[in-house]
Design a protein around this motif. Structure first.
Motif, PDB file in Angstrom:
ATOM      1  N   THR A  88      30.996 104.652  67.734  1.00  0.00           N
ATOM      2  CA  THR A  88      29.546 104.799  67.855  1.00  0.00           C
ATOM      3  C   THR A  88      28.868 103.463  67.570  1.00  0.00           C
ATOM      4  N   SER A  89      27.870 103.129  68.340  1.00  0.00           N
ATOM      5  CA  SER A  89      27.097 101.918  68.075  1.00  0.00           C
ATOM      6  C   SER A  89      25.960 102.239  67.110  1.00  0.00           C
ATOM      7  N   GLY A  90      25.748 101.361  66.141  1.00  0.00           N
ATOM      8  CA  GLY A  90      24.673 101.544  65.178  1.00  0.00           C
ATOM      9  C   GLY A  90      23.376 100.894  65.594  1.00  0.00           C
ATOM     10  N   GLU A  91      23.328 100.381  66.810  1.00  0.00           N
ATOM     11  CA  GLU A  91      22.118  99.679  67.259  1.00  0.00           C
ATOM     12  C   GLU A  91      20.908 100.599  67.282  1.00  0.00           C
ATOM     13  N   ASN A  92      21.109 101.861  67.656  1.00  0.00           N
ATOM     14  CA  ASN A  92      19.978 102.791  67.772  1.00  0.00           C
ATOM     15  C   ASN A  92      20.096 104.027  66.898  1.00  0.00           C
ATOM     16  N   ILE A  93      21.136 104.101  66.074  1.00  0.00           N
ATOM     17  CA  ILE A  93      21.302 105.263  65.190  1.00  0.00           C
ATOM     18  C   ILE A  93      21.677 104.803  63.782  1.00  0.00           C
ATOM     19  N   ASP A  94      21.472 105.680  62.816  1.00  0.00           N
ATOM     20  CA  ASP A  94      21.850 105.426  61.432  1.00  0.00           C
ATOM     21  C   ASP A  94      23.188 106.118  61.197  1.00  0.00           C
ATOM     22  N   LYS A  95      24.259 105.347  61.118  1.00  0.00           N
ATOM     23  CA  LYS A  95      25.594 105.934  60.948  1.00  0.00           C
ATOM     24  C   LYS A  95      25.750 106.592  59.582  1.00  0.00           C
ATOM     25  N   PHE A  96      25.033 106.112  58.565  1.00  0.00           N
ATOM     26  CA  PHE A  96      25.107 106.778  57.257  1.00  0.00           C
ATOM     27  C   PHE A  96      24.678 108.237  57.392  1.00  0.00           C
ATOM     28  N   LYS A  97      23.578 108.468  58.100  1.00  0.00           N
ATOM     29  CA  LYS A  97      23.092 109.840  58.286  1.00  0.00           C
ATOM     30  C   LYS A  97      23.994 110.623  59.235  1.00  0.00           C
ATOM     31  N   LEU A  98      24.333 110.018  60.364  1.00  0.00           N
ATOM     32  CA  LEU A  98      25.134 110.706  61.376  1.00  0.00           C
ATOM     33  C   LEU A  98      26.476 111.196  60.817  1.00  0.00           C
ATOM     34  N   PHE A  99      27.114 110.366  59.977  1.00  0.00           N
ATOM     35  CA  PHE A  99      28.440 110.713  59.468  1.00  0.00           C
ATOM     36  C   PHE A  99      28.429 111.160  58.006  1.00  0.00           C
ATOM     37  N   ASN A 100      27.224 111.387  57.482  1.00  0.00           N
ATOM     38  CA  ASN A 100      27.077 111.902  56.119  1.00  0.00           C
ATOM     39  C   ASN A 100      27.829 111.042  55.097  1.00  0.00           C
ATOM     40  N   LEU A 101      27.563 109.732  55.159  1.00  0.00           N
ATOM     41  CA  LEU A 101      28.138 108.785  54.212  1.00  0.00           C
ATOM     42  C   LEU A 101      27.026 108.303  53.280  1.00  0.00           C
ATOM     43  N   THR A 102      27.370 108.028  52.031  1.00  0.00           N
ATOM     44  CA  THR A 102      26.377 107.705  51.015  1.00  0.00           C
ATOM     45  C   THR A 102      26.308 106.207  50.738  1.00  0.00           C
ATOM     46  N   PRO A 103      25.170 105.565  51.049  1.00  0.00           N
ATOM     47  CA  PRO A 103      25.029 104.151  50.707  1.00  0.00           C
ATOM     48  C   PRO A 103      24.596 103.977  49.254  1.00  0.00           C
ATOM     49  N   LYS A 104      25.067 102.908  48.639  1.00  0.00           N
ATOM     50  CA  LYS A 104      24.649 102.544  47.287  1.00  0.00           C
ATOM     51  C   LYS A 104      24.423 101.041  47.280  1.00  0.00           C
ATOM     52  N   SER A 105      23.394 100.602  46.588  1.00  0.00           N
ATOM     53  CA  SER A 105      23.115  99.166  46.509  1.00  0.00           C
ATOM     54  C   SER A 105      24.286  98.423  45.897  1.00  0.00           C
ATOM     55  N   ALA A 106      24.631  97.308  46.500  1.00  0.00           N
ATOM     56  CA  ALA A 106      25.672  96.437  45.960  1.00  0.00           C
ATOM     57  C   ALA A 106      25.058  95.566  44.862  1.00  0.00           C
ATOM     58  N   ALA A 107      25.901  94.934  44.080  1.00  0.00           N
ATOM     59  CA  ALA A 107      25.419  94.102  42.974  1.00  0.00           C
ATOM     60  C   ALA A 107      24.971  92.719  43.423  1.00  0.00           C
ATOM     61  N   HIS A 108      25.647  92.152  44.451  1.00  0.00           N
ATOM     62  CA  HIS A 108      25.391  90.755  44.794  1.00  0.00           C
ATOM     63  C   HIS A 108      25.033  90.485  46.249  1.00  0.00           C
ATOM     64  N   VAL A 109      25.135  91.485  47.113  1.00  0.00           N
ATOM     65  CA  VAL A 109      24.816  91.289  48.528  1.00  0.00           C
ATOM     66  C   VAL A 109      23.856  92.380  48.988  1.00  0.00           C
ATOM     67  N   GLY A 110      23.190  92.138  50.103  1.00  0.00           N
ATOM     68  CA  GLY A 110      22.220  93.094  50.627  1.00  0.00           C
ATOM     69  C   GLY A 110      22.839  94.302  51.304  1.00  0.00           C
ATOM     70  N   ALA A 111      24.071  94.148  51.792  1.00  0.00           N
ATOM     71  CA  ALA A 111      24.753  95.269  52.465  1.00  0.00           C
ATOM     72  C   ALA A 111      25.118  96.333  51.439  1.00  0.00           C
ATOM     73  N   PRO A 112      25.033  97.612  51.836  1.00  0.00           N
ATOM     74  CA  PRO A 112      25.349  98.686  50.888  1.00  0.00           C
ATOM     75  C   PRO A 112      26.848  98.960  50.759  1.00  0.00           C
ATOM     76  N   ILE A 113      27.187  99.545  49.626  1.00  0.00           N
ATOM     77  CA  ILE A 113      28.523 100.072  49.353  1.00  0.00           C
ATOM     78  C   ILE A 113      28.555 101.506  49.892  1.00  0.00           C
ATOM     79  N   ILE A 114      29.707 101.954  50.373  1.00  0.00           N
ATOM     80  CA  ILE A 114      29.880 103.345  50.786  1.00  0.00           C
ATOM     81  C   ILE A 114      30.599 104.076  49.651  1.00  0.00           C
TER      82      ILE A 114
END
Length: 178
Positions: A88-114
């Motif tokens: 699946t491409s994430g360009e137009n969808i939120d894969k966290f929502k689509l696949f029921n995965l939980t993002p959490k803020s990382a300590a040192h980078v902007g990208a989330p932890i799963i």
């Protein structure tokens, strides 16, 4: 011992480099999850990882712009979600929502932890010399997280053509390497 010729397109399945991972990226308010199996350890300390991310993937532009990511290591329990993210491409969808995965803020980078992944590696891009020609990023792991409740993770390994292997059995052999 007899030998049979193997099509070159099948070599990948013999040399697969490690577990299938989920790479999260974030740039300009958008996060994404990308399934990746083309990666390799390059150095122990600091831990350096080489990652091939195609310039046809939405995550390529996010990683190139932000120069940060998280390499999330899933187990077989979420294998179907991992494959779904890869198909699946994430360009137009939120894969966290689509696949029921939980993002959490990382300590040192902007990208989330799963959260559903048993290990998470916060990374910064340190070398882009091979990005233009090979789509090969070198990242440094700057923070590593692991779920202590997962005692024997069964990771998935891509063999090509929709085939996977599950790893998890450990053996101990005498070795001079630490």
């Amino acid at each position: 011992m007899s030998r049979k010729s193997l099509p070159l397109s099948k070599v990948y399945g013999l040399l697969e480099p490690g577990p299938v991972v989920l790479v999260t990226t974030f740039h300009r308010g958008r996060s994404n999850i990308m399934t990746m199996s083309w990666h390799t350890m390059m150095e122990f300390e600091p831990p350096l990882v080489g990652c091939v991310i195609s310039n046809r993937n939405y995550s390529f532009g996010l990683l190139k712009a932000s120069r940060e990511c998280v390499i999330n290591i899933p187990t077989v329990e979420i294998a179907e979600k991992v494959v779904g993210c890869g198909n699946t491409s994430g360009e137009n969808i939120d894969k966290f929502k689509l696949f029921n995965l939980t993002p959490k803020s990382a300590a040192h980078v902007g990208a989330p932890i799963i959260i559903e992944c048993y290990a998470n590696l916060e990374c910064r891009v340190i070398d882009t010399k091979m990005v233009t020609k090979y789509c090969f990023f070198v990242v440094e792991v700057i923070k590593a997280w692991i779920d202590p409740a997962v005692k024997n993770p069964h990771t998935i390994h891509h063999l090509g053509d929709g085939n996977f292997m599950v790893a998890g059995e450990k053996i101990k052999l005498k070795s001079k390497m630490k």
